[in-house]
Design an enzyme around this catalytic site. Structure first.
Site, PDB file in Angstrom:
ATOM      1  N   HIS A  45       7.767 -17.122 -15.741  1.00  0.00           N
ATOM      2  CA  HIS A  45       7.510 -17.795 -14.458  1.00  0.00           C
ATOM      3  C   HIS A  45       8.625 -17.492 -13.452  1.00  0.00           C
ATOM      4  O   HIS A  45       9.736 -17.110 -13.819  1.00  0.00           O
ATOM      5  CB  HIS A  45       7.381 -19.306 -14.671  1.00  0.00           C
ATOM      6  CG  HIS A  45       8.653 -19.953 -15.160  1.00  0.00           C
ATOM      7  ND1 HIS A  45       9.719 -20.223 -14.334  1.00  0.00           N
ATOM      8  CD2 HIS A  45       9.022 -20.370 -16.392  1.00  0.00           C
ATOM      9  CE1 HIS A  45      10.690 -20.788 -15.026  1.00  0.00           C
ATOM     10  NE2 HIS A  45      10.293 -20.886 -16.292  1.00  0.00           N
ATOM     11  N   GLU A  76       8.365 -24.171 -23.418  1.00  0.00           N
ATOM     12  CA  GLU A  76       9.758 -23.736 -23.493  1.00  0.00           C
ATOM     13  C   GLU A  76      10.488 -24.478 -24.606  1.00  0.00           C
ATOM     14  O   GLU A  76      10.050 -25.536 -25.079  1.00  0.00           O
ATOM     15  CB  GLU A  76      10.452 -23.973 -22.135  1.00  0.00           C
ATOM     16  CG  GLU A  76      11.926 -23.617 -22.062  1.00  0.00           C
ATOM     17  CD  GLU A  76      12.257 -22.150 -22.359  1.00  0.00           C
ATOM     18  OE1 GLU A  76      11.983 -21.691 -23.484  1.00  0.00           O
ATOM     19  OE2 GLU A  76      12.825 -21.484 -21.478  1.00  0.00           O
TER      20      GLU A  76
END
Length: 198
Positions: free
Chosen positions: A8, A86
């Site tokens: 991202h 994550e």
């Protein structure tokens, strides 16, 4: 297997170096610009493959929004999986490495993990589960997720341990490719920054 990894774009916390695990922080203006740059390069590299690729994304908005910008597709077409979340930084969420080392001078995320969160081996189990899913697809797979997670995925995909993710750097909005070539799984491209060619 052909797997494209796209991290991202930048967030306010990635700019300041704060550990951003499960906090659902949005892309900032720079992150949005980075995602648009990555879209241009990804379309050149992958051509029309977006329409036939299988697209996986982390549940967090910074990954989903990056995926929407890069692919030009609606998130309803994405396969959202918690395997791509994550690293859970636990008590260290939102802290910079310098802040952590003030209270724990010898701390190393690759060796110690995070109190109240995960250790690399736990993240490794998630990425290995995801790799098994990818291996079942004949189509190109594109995944949108996060820095530490992808570093561990890169290591595990080529037969290294999760702690070996420390040798793979990964910047925001970069593109990496893991592929089977002549019977061997290889890292064909890593941490490719679209700004280098735009």
């Amino acid at each position: 297997m052909k797997l494209v990894l796209i991290r991202h774009g930048a967030t306010d916390w990635s700019i300041t170096g704060q550990h951003t695990g499960i906090t659902n922080i949005p892309l900032n203006r720079l992150g949005l610009q980075q995602a648009h740059h990555t879209a241009k390069i990804a379309k050149q590299l992958l051509g029309k493959s977006f329409k036939t690729a299988i697209i996986y994304t982390s549940p967090l908005q910074r990954a989903i929004v990056t995926a929407e910008i890069v692919t030009g597709l609606s998130q309803e077409l994405f396969r959202v999986t918690s395997d791509l979340l994550e690293f859970n930084y636990g008590d260290y969420e939102g802290l910079t490495p310098d802040e952590i080392r003030r209270s724990n001078p010898n701390w190393d995320i690759w060796r110690d993990g995070c109190p109240g969160g995960e250790i690399p081996e736990q993240v490794g189990l998630r990425v290995k589960s995801f790799i098994k899913i990818v291996e079942k697809h004949d189509e190109l797979v594109i995944a949108f997720a996060h820095g530490h997670l992808f570093r561990i995925l890169g290591a595990c995909a080529v037969g290294l341990g999760p702690q070996n993710g420390e040798i793979f750097t990964l910047d925001p909005a970069t593109l990496s490719i893991i592929e089977d070539v002549r019977g061997k799984r290889v890292i064909k491209l890593w941490n490719f920054d679209p700004k280098l060619v735009l």
